[in-house]
Scaffold this motif. Structure first.
Motif, PDB file in Angstrom:
ATOM      1  N   ASP A 274       0.823  -1.217   0.000  1.00 27.74           N
ATOM      2  CA  ASP A 274       0.000   0.000   0.000  1.00 27.74           C
ATOM      3  C   ASP A 274       0.854   1.264   0.000  1.00 27.74           C
ATOM      4  O   ASP A 274       0.314   2.368  -0.095  1.00 27.74           O
ATOM      5  N   ALA A 275       2.185   1.118   0.145  1.00 32.28           N
ATOM      6  CA  ALA A 275       3.054   2.277   0.318  1.00 32.28           C
ATOM      7  C   ALA A 275       3.870   2.568  -0.940  1.00 32.28           C
ATOM      8  O   ALA A 275       4.311   1.644  -1.626  1.00 32.28           O
ATOM      9  N   VAL A 276       4.096   3.847  -1.212  1.00 34.63           N
ATOM     10  CA  VAL A 276       4.943   4.248  -2.334  1.00 34.63           C
ATOM     11  C   VAL A 276       6.332   3.623  -2.176  1.00 34.63           C
ATOM     12  O   VAL A 276       6.881   3.028  -3.115  1.00 34.63           O
ATOM     13  N   ALA A 277       6.888   3.718  -0.953  1.00 36.92           N
ATOM     14  CA  ALA A 277       8.224   3.153  -0.704  1.00 36.92           C
ATOM     15  C   ALA A 277       8.213   1.633  -0.864  1.00 36.92           C
ATOM     16  O   ALA A 277       9.197   1.041  -1.316  1.00 36.92           O
ATOM     17  N   GLY A 278       7.117   1.009  -0.503  1.00 40.80           N
ATOM     18  CA  GLY A 278       7.014  -0.451  -0.593  1.00 40.80           C
ATOM     19  C   GLY A 278       6.927  -0.914  -2.039  1.00 40.80           C
ATOM     20  O   GLY A 278       7.575  -1.894  -2.428  1.00 40.80           O
ATOM     21  N   VAL A 279       6.141  -0.225  -2.846  1.00 45.68           N
ATOM     22  CA  VAL A 279       6.039  -0.565  -4.266  1.00 45.68           C
ATOM     23  C   VAL A 279       7.412  -0.401  -4.915  1.00 45.68           C
ATOM     24  O   VAL A 279       7.857  -1.239  -5.704  1.00 45.68           O
ATOM     25  N   SER A 280       8.112   0.666  -4.534  1.00 44.79           N
ATOM     26  CA  SER A 280       9.447   0.904  -5.066  1.00 44.79           C
ATOM     27  C   SER A 280      10.391  -0.249  -4.686  1.00 44.79           C
ATOM     28  O   SER A 280      11.183  -0.718  -5.520  1.00 44.79           O
ATOM     29  N   ALA A 281      10.296  -0.718  -3.454  1.00 44.08           N
ATOM     30  CA  ALA A 281      11.138  -1.836  -2.999  1.00 44.08           C
ATOM     31  C   ALA A 281      10.850  -3.090  -3.825  1.00 44.08           C
ATOM     32  O   ALA A 281      11.770  -3.826  -4.209  1.00 44.08           O
ATOM     33  N   ILE A 282       9.580  -3.351  -4.103  1.00 45.13           N
ATOM     34  CA  ILE A 282       9.192  -4.534  -4.895  1.00 45.13           C
ATOM     35  C   ILE A 282       9.792  -4.441  -6.296  1.00 45.13           C
ATOM     36  O   ILE A 282      10.373  -5.397  -6.813  1.00 45.13           O
ATOM     37  N   LYS A 283       9.664  -3.261  -6.906  1.00 43.16           N
ATOM     38  CA  LYS A 283      10.178  -3.109  -8.270  1.00 43.16           C
ATOM     39  C   LYS A 283      11.702  -3.230  -8.297  1.00 43.16           C
ATOM     40  O   LYS A 283      12.273  -3.850  -9.183  1.00 43.16           O
ATOM     41  N   ARG A 284      12.357  -2.652  -7.278  1.00 40.62           N
ATOM     42  CA  ARG A 284      13.829  -2.755  -7.236  1.00 40.62           C
ATOM     43  C   ARG A 284      14.276  -4.193  -7.007  1.00 40.62           C
ATOM     44  O   ARG A 284      15.395  -4.572  -7.348  1.00 40.62           O
ATOM     45  N   ALA A 285      13.390  -4.995  -6.397  1.00 39.40           N
ATOM     46  CA  ALA A 285      13.706  -6.417  -6.181  1.00 39.40           C
ATOM     47  C   ALA A 285      13.504  -7.231  -7.461  1.00 39.40           C
ATOM     48  O   ALA A 285      13.802  -8.425  -7.489  1.00 39.40           O
ATOM     49  N   GLY A 286      12.964  -6.591  -8.489  1.00 39.54           N
ATOM     50  CA  GLY A 286      12.737  -7.306  -9.753  1.00 39.54           C
ATOM     51  C   GLY A 286      11.456  -8.119  -9.748  1.00 39.54           C
ATOM     52  O   GLY A 286      11.335  -9.113 -10.474  1.00 39.54           O
ATOM     53  N   MET A 287      10.506  -7.717  -8.926  1.00 36.27           N
ATOM     54  CA  MET A 287       9.225  -8.433  -8.824  1.00 36.27           C
ATOM     55  C   MET A 287       8.116  -7.611  -9.476  1.00 36.27           C
ATOM     56  O   MET A 287       8.267  -6.417  -9.728  1.00 36.27           O
ATOM     57  N   VAL A 288       6.991  -8.264  -9.691  1.00 42.03           N
ATOM     58  CA  VAL A 288       5.793  -7.563 -10.143  1.00 42.03           C
ATOM     59  C   VAL A 288       5.111  -6.974  -8.903  1.00 42.03           C
ATOM     60  O   VAL A 288       5.011  -7.635  -7.861  1.00 42.03           O
ATOM     61  N   ALA A 289       4.668  -5.720  -9.014  1.00 42.36           N
ATOM     62  CA  ALA A 289       4.083  -5.020  -7.860  1.00 42.36           C
ATOM     63  C   ALA A 289       2.576  -4.832  -8.022  1.00 42.36           C
ATOM     64  O   ALA A 289       2.125  -4.216  -8.988  1.00 42.36           O
ATOM     65  N   LEU A 290       1.850  -5.355  -7.043  1.00 44.67           N
ATOM     66  CA  LEU A 290       0.410  -5.102  -6.967  1.00 44.67           C
ATOM     67  C   LEU A 290       0.196  -4.039  -5.892  1.00 44.67           C
ATOM     68  O   LEU A 290       0.488  -4.268  -4.716  1.00 44.67           O
ATOM     69  N   GLY A 291      -0.278  -2.881  -6.286  1.00 44.51           N
ATOM     70  CA  GLY A 291      -0.545  -1.813  -5.332  1.00 44.51           C
ATOM     71  C   GLY A 291      -1.935  -1.966  -4.743  1.00 44.51           C
ATOM     72  O   GLY A 291      -2.854  -2.423  -5.410  1.00 44.51           O
ATOM     73  N   VAL A 292      -2.050  -1.576  -3.470  1.00 41.07           N
ATOM     74  CA  VAL A 292      -3.354  -1.560  -2.805  1.00 41.07           C
ATOM     75  C   VAL A 292      -3.596  -0.119  -2.378  1.00 41.07           C
ATOM     76  O   VAL A 292      -2.918   0.393  -1.485  1.00 41.07           O
ATOM     77  N   GLY A 293      -4.540   0.531  -3.059  1.00 40.53           N
ATOM     78  CA  GLY A 293      -4.778   1.945  -2.773  1.00 40.53           C
ATOM     79  C   GLY A 293      -5.213   2.672  -4.024  1.00 40.53           C
ATOM     80  O   GLY A 293      -6.049   2.178  -4.777  1.00 40.53           O
ATOM     81  N   LEU A 294      -4.581   3.833  -4.257  1.00 40.23           N
ATOM     82  CA  LEU A 294      -4.977   4.684  -5.384  1.00 40.23           C
ATOM     83  C   LEU A 294      -3.922   4.665  -6.497  1.00 40.23           C
ATOM     84  O   LEU A 294      -2.732   4.866  -6.224  1.00 40.23           O
ATOM     85  N   PRO A 295      -4.332   4.453  -7.754  1.00 37.82           N
ATOM     86  CA  PRO A 295      -3.380   4.425  -8.878  1.00 37.82           C
ATOM     87  C   PRO A 295      -2.583   5.720  -8.993  1.00 37.82           C
ATOM     88  O   PRO A 295      -1.396   5.684  -9.351  1.00 37.82           O
ATOM     89  N   GLU A 296      -3.200   6.860  -8.662  1.00 37.06           N
ATOM     90  CA  GLU A 296      -2.478   8.137  -8.805  1.00 37.06           C
ATOM     91  C   GLU A 296      -1.407   8.304  -7.729  1.00 37.06           C
ATOM     92  O   GLU A 296      -0.507   9.141  -7.863  1.00 37.06           O
ATOM     93  N   VAL A 297      -1.481   7.529  -6.662  1.00 42.05           N
ATOM     94  CA  VAL A 297      -0.442   7.545  -5.621  1.00 42.05           C
ATOM     95  C   VAL A 297       0.619   6.473  -5.911  1.00 42.05           C
ATOM     96  O   VAL A 297       1.821   6.734  -5.865  1.00 42.05           O
ATOM     97  N   LEU A 298       0.156   5.274  -6.223  1.00 48.93           N
ATOM     98  CA  LEU A 298       1.077   4.142  -6.405  1.00 48.93           C
ATOM     99  C   LEU A 298       1.442   4.003  -7.887  1.00 48.93           C
ATOM    100  O   LEU A 298       1.173   2.992  -8.538  1.00 48.93           O
ATOM    101  N   THR A 299       2.074   5.044  -8.400  1.00 48.94           N
ATOM    102  CA  THR A 299       2.299   5.137  -9.850  1.00 48.94           C
ATOM    103  C   THR A 299       3.287   4.101 -10.377  1.00 48.94           C
ATOM    104  O   THR A 299       3.279   3.780 -11.555  1.00 48.94           O
ATOM    105  N   GLU A 300       4.141   3.569  -9.500  1.00 44.50           N
ATOM    106  CA  GLU A 300       5.151   2.608  -9.946  1.00 44.50           C
ATOM    107  C   GLU A 300       4.621   1.172 -10.002  1.00 44.50           C
ATOM    108  O   GLU A 300       5.296   0.265 -10.494  1.00 44.50           O
TER     109      GLU A 300
END
Ligand code: BG6
Ligand code: MG
Length: 221
Positions: free
Chosen positions: A170-196
Motif C-alpha cells: 500500500d506504500a509508495v516506498a514499498g512498491v518501489s522496494a518490490i520493483k527494485r527487487a525485480g518483482m511484479v508489484a500489486l498496489g493496494v490503494g490509489l493508482p495516482e499515488v502508487l504510480t510505480e
C-alpha cells in the motif's frame, strides 16, 4: 506457468494499522508542535520508525540529539501499542483471509514483508501467523523500504526467484522496494499515488489470483 509466491506487506494491506501508525505519529507531532497531516503521512507509509521520525522532524532533525530522537520514537511506539492492544481477527481487512486462502489453494508460497517491529505481535493478534511460510520483519533486515532487501530476503527464504514473486503493497516506498527487487508489484490503494505499481486494486477484496497470474513474466512466454 505464473507466480510461484506472493509476498504481502502487513500494515495497510492485511489490516488497517496504517491508520493507527498515522494516529500515533499525529499525537506525537501535535505534542512537539510539528505540522503533520494525512498527505504528509502518505510519505511515511512503509518507512521504518526512525526514518519516519526524521521526516517529521525535518530540518529540526539536525539539532535533535540521538537520545531525544529515541525518546520521541519510543513515545510514538507507546501510543501505537495502545492502539493495537485490542486488535483481533475482526481487524482483518475485507478479502485478506480469502486472498491468503486463494494463494495457498493454488500451491504458491506465502511471504510477509513488514519493516514493523510490531509485525509479529500484530500477526498473532489477527490470528494469521501460521498462514505465512516466511515472515521477514525489521529484525531480519539492515535496510528498510524502499531498499529491496526485505522482499529479496523473503523470496530467498521461500526458495523462489524474485521474478516469480508478486509483491503486494500500500506504500509508495514499498512498491518501489518490490520493483527494485525485480518483482511484479500489486498496489493496494490509489493508482495516482502508487504510480510505480504494475496494477493497483482498492483492497484485497479485489484480489483475483487467476487474473493476476497474467501479470507474471512467465505468463507471456
Ligand atoms: C510499516 C509502516 O509497516 O512499519 C510504517 O508502514 C511504520 O508506517 C513501520 O513506521 C515501522 O513500524 P514500527 O511498528 O516498527 O514502528
Ligand atoms: Mg503498508
Amino acid at each position: 506457468m505464473g507466480f510461484k509466491a506472493v509476498i504481502f506487506d502487513l500494515d495497510g494491506v492485511i489490516t488497517d494499522t496504517a491508520h493507527y501508525h498515522y494516529l500515533a505519529w499525529k499525537r506525537l507531532a501535535d505534542a512537539i508542535g510539528m505540522p503533520f497531516d494525512l498527505a504528509f503521512n502518505e510519505r511515511l507509509k512503509g518507512i521504518d520508525r526512525m526514518g519516519s521520525l526524521e521526516l517529521i522532524l525535518g530540518a529540526a532533525a539536525a539539532t535533535t540529539t540521538p537520545e531525544r530522537k529515541l525518546a520521541l520514537a519510543d513515545s510514538k511506539n507507546t501510543y501505537y501499542r495502545q492502539l493495537i492492544a485490542d486488535m483481533s481477527a475482526a481487524d482483518l481487512l475485507p478479502g485478506a483471509v480469502a486472498a491468503l486462502e486463494a494463494v495457498r489453494g493454488a500451491g504458491l508460497g506465502i511471504g510477509l514483508a513488514s519493516v514493523s517491529k510490531n509485525a509479529v505481535e500484530v500477526l498473532a493478534r489477527l490470528g494469521i501467523a501460521e498462514r505465512f511460510d516466511v515472515v521477514v520483519d525489521a529484525a531480519r533486515i539492515a535496510r528498510g523500504k524502499p531498499d529491496p532487501e526485505i522482499f529479496l530476503t523473503a523470496a530467498h527464504s521461500l526458495g523462489v526467484a524474485p521474478a516469480d514473486c508478486l509483491g503486494v503493497e500500500d506504500a509508495v516506498a514499498g512498491v518501489s522496494a518490490i520493483k527494485r527487487a525485480g518483482m511484479v508489484a500489486l498496489g493496494v490503494g490509489l493508482p495516482e499515488v502508487l504510480t510505480e505499481a504494475d496494477l493497483v486494486i482498492s483492497g484485497l477484496d479485489r484480489f483475483d489470483l487467476a487474473s493476476l497470474q497474467a501479470l507474471s513474466p512467465q505468463a507471456a512466454i
